[in-house]
Design a protein around this motif. Structure first.
Motif, PDB file in Angstrom:
ATOM      1  N   TYR A  48      -6.753   1.755  20.684  1.00  0.00           N
ATOM      2  CA  TYR A  48      -5.627   0.458  20.783  1.00  0.00           C
ATOM      3  C   TYR A  48      -6.073  -0.087  22.130  1.00  0.00           C
ATOM      4  O   TYR A  48      -5.705   0.213  23.165  1.00  0.00           O
ATOM      5  CB  TYR A  48      -4.333   0.765  20.631  1.00  0.00           C
ATOM      6  CG  TYR A  48      -3.609  -0.317  20.544  1.00  0.00           C
ATOM      7  CD1 TYR A  48      -3.586  -1.291  19.357  1.00  0.00           C
ATOM      8  CD2 TYR A  48      -2.758  -0.576  21.738  1.00  0.00           C
ATOM      9  CE1 TYR A  48      -3.045  -2.533  19.503  1.00  0.00           C
ATOM     10  CE2 TYR A  48      -1.880  -2.094  21.608  1.00  0.00           C
ATOM     11  CZ  TYR A  48      -2.200  -2.727  20.580  1.00  0.00           C
ATOM     12  OH  TYR A  48      -1.474  -3.731  20.634  1.00  0.00           O
ATOM     13  N   GLU A  96       2.544   3.694  19.161  1.00  0.00           N
ATOM     14  CA  GLU A  96       2.036   4.074  18.188  1.00  0.00           C
ATOM     15  C   GLU A  96       1.375   3.183  17.142  1.00  0.00           C
ATOM     16  O   GLU A  96       2.174   2.307  16.848  1.00  0.00           O
ATOM     17  CB  GLU A  96       3.051   4.996  17.390  1.00  0.00           C
ATOM     18  CG  GLU A  96       3.723   6.192  18.057  1.00  0.00           C
ATOM     19  CD  GLU A  96       2.667   7.326  18.620  1.00  0.00           C
ATOM     20  OE1 GLU A  96       1.698   7.441  17.829  1.00  0.00           O
ATOM     21  OE2 GLU A  96       3.088   8.047  19.348  1.00  0.00           O
ATOM     22  N   TYR A 141       0.370   5.699   9.229  1.00  0.00           N
ATOM     23  CA  TYR A 141       0.438   6.020  10.643  1.00  0.00           C
ATOM     24  C   TYR A 141      -1.050   6.213  11.148  1.00  0.00           C
ATOM     25  O   TYR A 141      -1.428   7.729  10.971  1.00  0.00           O
ATOM     26  CB  TYR A 141       1.106   7.356  10.666  1.00  0.00           C
ATOM     27  CG  TYR A 141       1.541   7.766  12.098  1.00  0.00           C
ATOM     28  CD1 TYR A 141       1.465   7.048  13.241  1.00  0.00           C
ATOM     29  CD2 TYR A 141       1.725   9.194  12.382  1.00  0.00           C
ATOM     30  CE1 TYR A 141       1.683   7.374  14.357  1.00  0.00           C
ATOM     31  CE2 TYR A 141       2.080   9.739  13.770  1.00  0.00           C
ATOM     32  CZ  TYR A 141       2.142   8.817  14.708  1.00  0.00           C
ATOM     33  OH  TYR A 141       2.382   9.302  15.798  1.00  0.00           O
ATOM     34  N   SER A 145      -2.307   6.299  14.272  1.00  0.00           N
ATOM     35  CA  SER A 145      -2.268   7.320  15.331  1.00  0.00           C
ATOM     36  C   SER A 145      -2.085   8.736  14.962  1.00  0.00           C
ATOM     37  O   SER A 145      -2.425   9.679  15.669  1.00  0.00           O
ATOM     38  CB  SER A 145      -0.868   7.084  16.381  1.00  0.00           C
ATOM     39  OG  SER A 145      -1.227   5.611  17.113  1.00  0.00           O
ATOM     40  N   ASP A 192       2.461   0.886   6.596  1.00  0.00           N
ATOM     41  CA  ASP A 192       3.290   1.894   6.572  1.00  0.00           C
ATOM     42  C   ASP A 192       2.263   3.237   7.017  1.00  0.00           C
ATOM     43  O   ASP A 192       2.794   4.411   7.039  1.00  0.00           O
ATOM     44  CB  ASP A 192       4.071   2.417   5.209  1.00  0.00           C
ATOM     45  CG  ASP A 192       5.188   1.403   4.861  1.00  0.00           C
ATOM     46  OD1 ASP A 192       5.356   0.894   5.649  1.00  0.00           O
ATOM     47  OD2 ASP A 192       5.234   1.119   3.576  1.00  0.00           O
ATOM     48  N   TYR A 220      -2.310  -4.387  11.352  1.00  0.00           N
ATOM     49  CA  TYR A 220      -2.020  -3.428  12.400  1.00  0.00           C
ATOM     50  C   TYR A 220      -0.722  -3.783  13.058  1.00  0.00           C
ATOM     51  O   TYR A 220      -0.729  -5.039  13.283  1.00  0.00           O
ATOM     52  CB  TYR A 220      -3.220  -3.210  13.200  1.00  0.00           C
ATOM     53  CG  TYR A 220      -4.554  -2.661  12.567  1.00  0.00           C
ATOM     54  CD1 TYR A 220      -4.465  -1.125  12.381  1.00  0.00           C
ATOM     55  CD2 TYR A 220      -5.397  -3.192  12.070  1.00  0.00           C
ATOM     56  CE1 TYR A 220      -5.568  -0.566  11.743  1.00  0.00           C
ATOM     57  CE2 TYR A 220      -6.613  -2.642  11.422  1.00  0.00           C
ATOM     58  CZ  TYR A 220      -6.651  -1.506  11.164  1.00  0.00           C
ATOM     59  OH  TYR A 220      -7.627  -0.796  10.609  1.00  0.00           O
ATOM     60  N   ARG A 221      -0.252  -2.970  13.643  1.00  0.00           N
ATOM     61  CA  ARG A 221       1.245  -3.194  14.471  1.00  0.00           C
ATOM     62  C   ARG A 221       1.220  -2.149  15.498  1.00  0.00           C
ATOM     63  O   ARG A 221       0.876  -0.729  15.051  1.00  0.00           O
ATOM     64  CB  ARG A 221       2.341  -3.332  13.642  1.00  0.00           C
ATOM     65  CG  ARG A 221       2.775  -2.287  12.853  1.00  0.00           C
ATOM     66  CD  ARG A 221       3.791  -2.680  11.869  1.00  0.00           C
ATOM     67  NE  ARG A 221       4.246  -1.587  10.816  1.00  0.00           N
ATOM     68  CZ  ARG A 221       5.162  -0.551  11.323  1.00  0.00           C
ATOM     69  NH1 ARG A 221       5.892  -0.580  12.642  1.00  0.00           N
ATOM     70  NH2 ARG A 221       5.212   0.487  10.249  1.00  0.00           N
ATOM     71  N   ILE A 222       1.669  -2.248  16.644  1.00  0.00           N
ATOM     72  CA  ILE A 222       2.064  -1.279  17.377  1.00  0.00           C
ATOM     73  C   ILE A 222       3.415  -1.013  17.789  1.00  0.00           C
ATOM     74  O   ILE A 222       4.276  -2.125  17.914  1.00  0.00           O
ATOM     75  CB  ILE A 222       1.282  -1.620  18.844  1.00  0.00           C
ATOM     76  CG1 ILE A 222       1.276  -0.379  19.782  1.00  0.00           C
ATOM     77  CG2 ILE A 222       1.905  -2.661  19.477  1.00  0.00           C
ATOM     78  CD1 ILE A 222       0.056   0.713  19.296  1.00  0.00           C
ATOM     79  N   THR A 223       3.910  -0.009  17.874  1.00  0.00           N
ATOM     80  CA  THR A 223       5.421   0.415  17.924  1.00  0.00           C
ATOM     81  C   THR A 223       5.840   0.189  19.525  1.00  0.00           C
ATOM     82  O   THR A 223       4.806   0.389  20.309  1.00  0.00           O
ATOM     83  CB  THR A 223       5.927   1.577  17.423  1.00  0.00           C
ATOM     84  OG1 THR A 223       5.100   2.725  18.157  1.00  0.00           O
ATOM     85  CG2 THR A 223       5.568   1.613  15.891  1.00  0.00           C
ATOM     86  N   GLU A 224       6.951   0.557  19.762  1.00  0.00           N
ATOM     87  CA  GLU A 224       7.658   0.223  21.266  1.00  0.00           C
ATOM     88  C   GLU A 224       6.939   1.824  21.743  1.00  0.00           C
ATOM     89  O   GLU A 224       6.875   1.778  23.077  1.00  0.00           O
ATOM     90  CB  GLU A 224       8.994   0.269  21.180  1.00  0.00           C
ATOM     91  CG  GLU A 224       9.479  -1.086  20.975  1.00  0.00           C
ATOM     92  CD  GLU A 224      10.968  -0.962  20.902  1.00  0.00           C
ATOM     93  OE1 GLU A 224      11.681  -0.037  21.403  1.00  0.00           O
ATOM     94  OE2 GLU A 224      11.684  -2.193  20.729  1.00  0.00           O
ATOM     95  N   ASP A 225       6.734   2.711  21.022  1.00  0.00           N
ATOM     96  CA  ASP A 225       6.418   4.111  21.647  1.00  0.00           C
ATOM     97  C   ASP A 225       4.775   4.154  21.831  1.00  0.00           C
ATOM     98  O   ASP A 225       4.183   5.242  22.207  1.00  0.00           O
ATOM     99  CB  ASP A 225       6.631   5.119  20.614  1.00  0.00           C
ATOM    100  CG  ASP A 225       8.248   5.251  20.620  1.00  0.00           C
ATOM    101  OD1 ASP A 225       8.918   4.909  21.685  1.00  0.00           O
ATOM    102  OD2 ASP A 225       8.730   5.718  19.522  1.00  0.00           O
ATOM    103  N   TYR A 258       0.221   1.578  13.658  1.00  0.00           N
ATOM    104  CA  TYR A 258       0.384   1.551  12.129  1.00  0.00           C
ATOM    105  C   TYR A 258      -0.477   0.727  11.628  1.00  0.00           C
ATOM    106  O   TYR A 258      -0.906  -0.492  12.155  1.00  0.00           O
ATOM    107  CB  TYR A 258       1.713   1.594  12.037  1.00  0.00           C
ATOM    108  CG  TYR A 258       2.741   2.557  12.022  1.00  0.00           C
ATOM    109  CD1 TYR A 258       2.954   3.427  11.131  1.00  0.00           C
ATOM    110  CD2 TYR A 258       3.218   3.030  13.338  1.00  0.00           C
ATOM    111  CE1 TYR A 258       3.986   4.581  11.092  1.00  0.00           C
ATOM    112  CE2 TYR A 258       3.827   4.123  13.390  1.00  0.00           C
ATOM    113  CZ  TYR A 258       4.329   4.810  12.468  1.00  0.00           C
ATOM    114  OH  TYR A 258       5.108   5.853  12.696  1.00  0.00           O
TER     115      TYR A 258
END
Length: 282
Positions: A99, A69, A76, A78, A74, A62-67, A71
């Motif tokens: 999250y 969101e 999505y 959210s 690949d 899992y990874r969280i974007t700057e916005d 993931y």
């Protein structure tokens, strides 16, 4: 109060008390069983969602974007509206993905069809799920003013550290409807059994009281000097106390008839002796 009414009250009161106790205890037991079933069902749904997300890309984390969101590789997360909506459609349960302590995806929509995201989980839930890394079953969740049963499980990364939570919930009104439906069946069965028992007791008590009345009437006749009494064979053949009393009354009548007969015989003998003596003296 007549004897028949007293006997019915004495017989039916314990039965009614037992019926009420059975209903109360059944309600408690059914509530426990239904709640346990709901808990297991919610846990199963939450686990299925977690497994579905994990299998979207097993080789990625899992990874969280700057916005903000979320993931998984690949995928999505959210934006996984289809997953939560399909589960809600199939099970009637709401699904929320957090999250950390913040909702990022939900099947819950308000009256305008807007999804309720950005809400925070309660501190006690965060403590149990994110910090203690355990599951949590709640009976006090409230969504849009409605009480819910809720089950929370950790959403773990590849190192099995919680990065969020998954919630599955069911409105308590559904569970209460199930409980009331089951209780309705139980109350109907108990009520039917009570009515049948009352009818049976009524006929038994009426038969008993009638037999007792026959016995008391016979005793009153004997007390008034009437020894030409009789009781029906069915009453005399009874094996209970009523039968014993009836047989005793008949025996009493026979003894009295015998005593009176003997007294009459002796009286007749005395009269004959007196007449003989009078004749001798004259």
């Amino acid at each position: 109060m007549k004897m028949q009414s007293k006997l019915l009250v004495v017989s039916l009161t314990p039965l009614l008390i037992i019926g009420v106790l059975v209903c109360v205890l059944s309600g408690i037991k059914i509530n426990t069983v239904v709640t346990g079933t709901i808990e297991n069902g919610l846990k199963g749904v939450a686990t299925a969602v977690r497994d579905t997300l994990w299998n979207t890309d097993k080789n990625s984390d899992y990874r969280i974007t700057e916005d903000g969101e979320l993931y998984k590789g690949d995928f999505y997360v959210s934006g996984g509206i289809t997953i939560v909506d399909n589960i809600k459609r199939a099970t009637g349960m709401e699904v929320i993905i957090f999250y950390k302590d913040t909702c990022i995806l939900t099947s819950v929509v308000d009256g305008n069809g807007k999804r309720i995201v950005g809400t925070k989980a309660a501190d006690n839930i965060v403590l149990e799920v994110l910090r203690k890394k355990g599951d949590y079953f709640s009976t006090e969740d409230e969504i849009l003013g409605q009480k819910y049963f809720g089950y929370y499980i950790p959403l773990n990364d590849r190192n099995m550290n919680p990065i969020g939570m998954i919630f599955a919930g069911m409105p308590q009104t559904q569970a209460k409807a199930q409980i009331m439906e089951i209780m309705g069946v139980i109350i109907a069965i108990i009520s039917s059994m009570t009515i049948l028992a009352a009818i049976l007791l009524f006929f038994i008590v009426r038969r008993l009281v009638r037999a007792l009345h026959k016995g008391t009437n016979a005793l009153e006749e004997v007390a008034q000097g009437n020894l030409n009494i009789s009781l029906d064979e069915n009453t005399l053949k009874r094996k209970d106390e009523v039968g014993k009393i009836s047989r005793a009354i008949i025996k009493l009548r026979e003894e009295l008839v015998s005593i009176i007969g003997n007294m009459k015989k002796h009286s007749d003998e005395l009269a004959a002796s007196a007449e003989y003596l009078d004749q001798k003296m004259t």
